[in-house]
Design a protein around this motif. Structure first.
Motif, PDB file in Angstrom:
ATOM      1  N   LEU A 238       0.828  -1.206   0.000  1.00 48.07           N
ATOM      2  CA  LEU A 238       0.000   0.000   0.000  1.00 48.07           C
ATOM      3  C   LEU A 238       0.864   1.259   0.000  1.00 48.07           C
ATOM      4  N   VAL A 239       1.906   1.274   0.824  1.00 46.07           N
ATOM      5  CA  VAL A 239       2.813   2.423   0.854  1.00 46.07           C
ATOM      6  C   VAL A 239       3.509   2.591  -0.492  1.00 46.07           C
ATOM      7  N   ALA A 240       3.903   1.481  -1.111  1.00 42.51           N
ATOM      8  CA  ALA A 240       4.550   1.558  -2.420  1.00 42.51           C
ATOM      9  C   ALA A 240       3.617   2.184  -3.454  1.00 42.51           C
ATOM     10  N   ILE A 241       2.352   1.789  -3.438  1.00 41.29           N
ATOM     11  CA  ILE A 241       1.390   2.355  -4.397  1.00 41.29           C
ATOM     12  C   ILE A 241       1.177   3.840  -4.139  1.00 41.29           C
ATOM     13  N   GLU A 242       1.087   4.229  -2.863  1.00 43.96           N
ATOM     14  CA  GLU A 242       0.878   5.645  -2.546  1.00 43.96           C
ATOM     15  C   GLU A 242       2.063   6.512  -2.972  1.00 43.96           C
ATOM     16  N   LEU A 247       7.759   8.765  -6.626  1.00 49.13           N
ATOM     17  CA  LEU A 247       9.055   8.110  -6.782  1.00 49.13           C
ATOM     18  C   LEU A 247       9.328   7.639  -8.212  1.00 49.13           C
ATOM     19  N   ASP A 248       8.384   7.863  -9.138  1.00 43.91           N
ATOM     20  CA  ASP A 248       8.523   7.455 -10.540  1.00 43.91           C
ATOM     21  C   ASP A 248       8.478   5.931 -10.694  1.00 43.91           C
ATOM     22  N   TRP A 249       7.649   5.299  -9.899  1.00 41.45           N
ATOM     23  CA  TRP A 249       7.300   3.896 -10.039  1.00 41.45           C
ATOM     24  C   TRP A 249       8.513   2.982 -10.118  1.00 41.45           C
ATOM     25  N   TRP A 250       8.582   2.150 -11.171  1.00 46.03           N
ATOM     26  CA  TRP A 250       9.583   1.084 -11.218  1.00 46.03           C
ATOM     27  C   TRP A 250      11.000   1.602 -11.409  1.00 46.03           C
ATOM     28  N   ARG A 251      11.162   2.862 -11.713  1.00 45.40           N
ATOM     29  CA  ARG A 251      12.503   3.429 -11.856  1.00 45.40           C
ATOM     30  C   ARG A 251      13.133   3.766 -10.513  1.00 45.40           C
ATOM     31  N   SER A 252      12.363   3.642  -9.452  1.00 41.68           N
ATOM     32  CA  SER A 252      12.838   3.994  -8.109  1.00 41.68           C
ATOM     33  C   SER A 252      13.222   2.738  -7.334  1.00 41.68           C
ATOM     34  N   PHE A 255      10.723   2.347  -4.320  1.00 45.50           N
ATOM     35  CA  PHE A 255       9.446   1.746  -4.704  1.00 45.50           C
ATOM     36  C   PHE A 255       9.589   0.243  -4.903  1.00 45.50           C
ATOM     37  N   ASN A 256      10.616  -0.188  -5.607  1.00 48.87           N
ATOM     38  CA  ASN A 256      10.816  -1.619  -5.834  1.00 48.87           C
ATOM     39  C   ASN A 256      11.052  -2.371  -4.531  1.00 48.87           C
ATOM     40  N   ALA A 257      11.809  -1.752  -3.609  1.00 52.03           N
ATOM     41  CA  ALA A 257      12.063  -2.409  -2.326  1.00 52.03           C
ATOM     42  C   ALA A 257      10.770  -2.580  -1.538  1.00 52.03           C
ATOM     43  N   LEU A 258       9.937  -1.526  -1.499  1.00 55.46           N
ATOM     44  CA  LEU A 258       8.673  -1.610  -0.760  1.00 55.46           C
ATOM     45  C   LEU A 258       7.726  -2.614  -1.403  1.00 55.46           C
ATOM     46  N   PHE A 259       7.573  -2.535  -2.721  1.00 51.31           N
ATOM     47  CA  PHE A 259       6.588  -3.381  -3.387  1.00 51.31           C
ATOM     48  C   PHE A 259       6.981  -4.855  -3.332  1.00 51.31           C
ATOM     49  N   TRP A 260       8.226  -5.176  -3.687  1.00 49.94           N
ATOM     50  CA  TRP A 260       8.599  -6.593  -3.753  1.00 49.94           C
ATOM     51  C   TRP A 260       8.777  -7.211  -2.378  1.00 49.94           C
ATOM     52  N   SER A 261       9.178  -6.423  -1.383  1.00 47.56           N
ATOM     53  CA  SER A 261       9.219  -6.975  -0.018  1.00 47.56           C
ATOM     54  C   SER A 261       7.798  -7.249   0.473  1.00 47.56           C
ATOM     55  N   GLY A 262       6.859  -6.358   0.140  1.00 49.40           N
ATOM     56  CA  GLY A 262       5.467  -6.612   0.500  1.00 49.40           C
ATOM     57  C   GLY A 262       4.907  -7.828  -0.200  1.00 49.40           C
ATOM     58  N   ALA A 263       5.212  -7.970  -1.492  1.00 49.55           N
ATOM     59  CA  ALA A 263       4.757  -9.155  -2.223  1.00 49.55           C
ATOM     60  C   ALA A 263       5.353 -10.430  -1.637  1.00 49.55           C
TER      61      ALA A 263
END
Length: 554
Positions: A238-242, A247-252, A255-263
Motif C-alpha cells: 500500500l505504501v509503495a502504491i501511494e 518516486l517514478d514507479w519502477w525506476r525507483s 518503490f521496488n524495495a517496498l513493493f517486492w518486499s510486500g509481495a
C-alpha cells in the motif's frame, strides 16, 4: 416384497437462507440502540480522521517544518497502520474478543490524537501517526462485525443504512469542518475533534455491547506469524502504491524495495496458510460468487468517490480557493443523507432488492459527473451546488445498496454461525476498501497528470510565436504591463508568462473534464457488475418477519 426407497429432497437455497436467518438471535444486547450508536460512530470516525489528515497536511508540515518529500510519508504512515491492522484484527479479535480490542484501541487512539498536534519531532510524528492508524484501523472491520452480530433483526435495515451514511457523510462533511476549525479555532482540532469523539464511542460500546464469552481452548493454536506476514505485506504494498507517482514507479529503488518486499511477505503468508490451516482464518468461506463480485464492486465504488474527493476540490483549488471556500461545494453531498437513510431503510423493509438501490445510486452519480463535465475555468463553488446534491443522493443510495448486499451475503452464507467467518468477512472488505480508495486516488492523480501533458502539448501547437493571434495577445498584454515593468523587455517576458499560464490553466481544465468522464464510465462498468450479482434468497423484510415470529413464540 420389494423394499421401499425413500428419497430425500435436498434443501433449496431459499430454505437454507431462511434456516440461517432463523438461527440468528433476535436480541443480543440489552441496550441495542446504544451499541448500534457506538458502531456508527466507529465507522464514521476512522473515515473522518483520514480525511482530516489529508486536508490539514499543509498545516501539519508547516508546524513541524519539513519538506514536501518528508511530508509525503506522513499520510502513508497513517494508511500503513490502517492496512496493517485490518487483517491482524482477525487474530486479535478472535483471541481477545472484538469488544475488548475496540475499547483498548479507542483508548490509545484518544491519547494519541490528543498529543499529535503538540509533537514537533518528525520521527516522533511518523510514529504517532502509525499508532493512530493502527488503533483507528481496528474500528472498521470490528464495527462491521458488531453491526452484523449485535443488531436485532428489526433494526438491521436502519443500522445498515446509517452505517453507510456515517461513512459517506464523514467524507463530504470533512472539508467544511476543517475550514471551520482553522478559521475559528486552530488546525490542531483536526486531531482534537477525533479525540473528543472516540470516548463517546467507547462509552456506547461499553454499555451497549456485552462482553464476549470466554474463548474455548482448541487443539490448534492460531498462527501469529502468518497474520504478521500478511499484514506487513499488504501495508508495504500500500505504501509503495501511494508513493509510486512521486518516486517514478519502477525506476525507483525505494518503490521496488517496498513493493517486492510486500509481495514476498504476502506470498509467505499464503504459503503458511496452505501448509497449515489457521483456525481464525476462513479463506474458503470468501470464495463465493457474490462475495467476490461485491468485493470488486466495493473497489470500484471507492473510485467513483474521487469526483467529490479529488476532482471538485482541485477544480476550485487552481483558482486559489481554501478549504472553507471549497467546503460549501462538497457539503451539499451530505445534505440529503439523513432523508435518504430513512427512505432506504423503509424501502428495504418493504422487500426492495438492495441491488436496485445500488444501480439507482450509480446512475445518479454518473449523471452528476456528466453534468460536471461541462466545467469551465469560470466555475465557482456555487456551480456545483445542484450537481453535488445529485451526487450526494447517488453516493448515499449506492453505498446503502452496496452495504445492504454485503450484509445479506454475510447473513445468508452463515457468516454469523462462526466468529472466524464473520471476522474474515469483515477484514476482507476492510482491505478492499483501503486498497480501492488508495488505488483510485493514485490512478486519478496519474491520469490527470498525463492528460494535462497531452492537452498542454495539443494547445501549445496552436500557440507559437509566428501566429498572428498569439502575437496580438502578447503585444496587447505587453502594452498593459509596461507601466508596471522595468522596461519593454520585462513587460514582454511577463506577457509571455501570462500566455503560458493561460495554456496551463486550460490544459488542466480539460484534464479535469476527462476525469469527470472517466468517473462516469466507471459507474457504467460498475452497473455491469451489479447485473452479474445473484439475487439473495433473503431480504430485510424476511428478517423482520423472523423477528416477529420469535417474539410471538417467546
Amino acid at each position: 416384497m420389494a423394499a421401499t426407497t425413500i428419497t430425500t429432497r435436498p434443501p433449496t437455497t431459499a430454505e437454507i437462507a431462511r434456516g440461517t436467518a432463523a438461527a440468528i438471535p433476535s436480541e443480543i444486547s440489552s441496550r441495542p440502540l446504544i451499541g448500534i450508536l457506538g458502531v456508527l460512530i466507529g465507522a464514521g470516525l476512522v473515515t473522518l480522521t483520514s480525511r482530516m489528515l489529508s486536508l490539514g497536511m499543509a498545516d501539519l508540515k508547516g508546524h513541524v517544518g519539513i519538506s514536501y518529500d518528508q511530508g509525503a510519508w506522513l499520510g502513508s504512515a497513517f494508511d500503513a497502520g490502517l492496512m496493517f491492522i485490518g487483517p491482524f484484527t482477525v487474530y486479535v479479535g478472535g483471541l481477545l474478543g472484538p469488544r475488548r480490542v475496540l475499547l483498548l484501541a479507542a483508548g490509545v487512539f484518544t491519547v494519541t490524537c490528543a498529543f499529535l498536534p503538540l509533537i514537533h519531532s518528525y520521527s516522533l510524528l511518523v510514529a504517532a501517526l502509525i499508532i493512530a492508524g493502527l488503533t483507528s484501523g481496528a474500528f472498521y472491520p470490528l464495527t462491521l462485525t458488531f453491526a452484523l452480530r449485535i443488531s436485532p433483526l428489526r433494526y438491521l435495515p436502519f443500522t445498515m443504512a446509517f452505517y453507510a451514511t456515517f461513512i459517506d457523510g464523514s467524507v463530504n462533511f470533512a472539508p467544511s469542518l476543517y475550514g471551520w476549525y482553522r478559521d475559528h479555532l486552530s488546525w490542531h482540532w483536526m486531531f482534537w475533534g477525533s479525540a473528543l469523539i472516540a470516548p463517546v464511542m467507547m462509552a456506547c460500546i461499553y454499555y451497549g455491547i456485552p462482553p464476549a464469552p470466554p474463548r474455548q481452548k482448541s487443539a490448534s493454536v492460531p498462527s501469529f506469524v502468518g497474520f504478521l506476514y500478511l499484514s506487513a505485506g499488504l501495508a508495504l504494498m500500500l505504501v509503495a502504491i501511494e508513493q509510486g507517482e512521486r518516486l517514478d514507479w519502477w525506476r525507483s529503488g525505494v518503490f521496488n524495495a517496498l513493493f517486492w518486499s510486500g509481495a514476498f511477505f504476502t506470498l509467505c503468508a499464503l504459503l503458511r496458510r496452505l501448509r497449515g490451516p489457521n483456525p481464525l482464518v476462513a479463506l474458503p468461506y470468501l470464495w463465493k460468487r457474490n462475495t467476490v463480485l461485491l468485493g470488486t464492486l466495493l473497489f470500484w465504488f471507492r473510485f467513483t468517490l474521487v469526483g467529490t474527493i479529488i476532482l471538485i476540490p482541485q477544480s476550485l483549488a487552481i483558482h486559489g480557493f481554501e478549504a472553507d471556500q471549497i467546503g460549501p461545494a462538497v457539503i451539499w453531498s451530505a445534505v440529503p443523507l439523513l432523508l435518504i437513510t430513512f427512505i432506504a431503510g423503509l424501502l428495504l423493509l418493504r422487500n426492495l432488492d438492495p441491488r436496485l438501490l445500488l444501480a439507482a445510486g450509480l446512475t445518479c452519480t454518473a449523471s452528476a459527473v456528466l453534468l460536471n463535465s461541462e466545467y469551465t475555468t469560470a466555475w465557482s463553488a456555487a456551480n456545483y451546488y445542484r450537481t453535488e446534491l445529485l451526487t450526494g443522493v447517488g453516493q448515499a443510495v449506492s453505498l446503502i445498496g452496496l452495504v445492504g448486499c454485503i450484509i445479506l451475503q454475510g447473513v445468508f452464507t452463515g457468516g454469523l454461525a462462526k466468529p472466524q467467518w464473520i471476522l474474515t468477512f469483515s477484514a476482507f472488505f476492510h482491505t478492499i476498501r483501503l486498497f480501492g480508495g488508495t488505488a483510485g486516488a493514485i490512478y486519478m492523480g496519474h491520469f490527470l497528470a498525463e492528460r494535462e501533458k497531452l492537452h498542454s502539448n495539443l494547445l501549445g501547437l496552436h500557440v507559437d510565436g509566428g501566429n498572428w493571434i498569439t502575437d496580438l495577445n502578447i503585444h496587447a498584454m505587453t502594452a498593459g504591463l509596461y507601466a508596471k515593468s522595468s522596461g519593454m523587455a520585462a513587460a514582454g517576458a511577463r506577457a509571455v508568462d501570462l500566455v503560458a499560464a493561460r495554456v496551463r490553466l486550460q490544459a488542466y481544465s480539460l484534464s479535469l473534464i476527462d476525469g469527470f468522464l472517466l468517473v462516469a464510465w466507471s459507474c457504467a462498468c460498475a452497473l455491469i457488475l451489479v447485473a452479474l450479482l445473484r439475487k439473495s434468497p433473503l431480504n430485510y423484510g424476511d428478517l423482520s418477519t423472523f423477528q416477529s415470529v420469535k417474539e410471538v413464540k417467546s
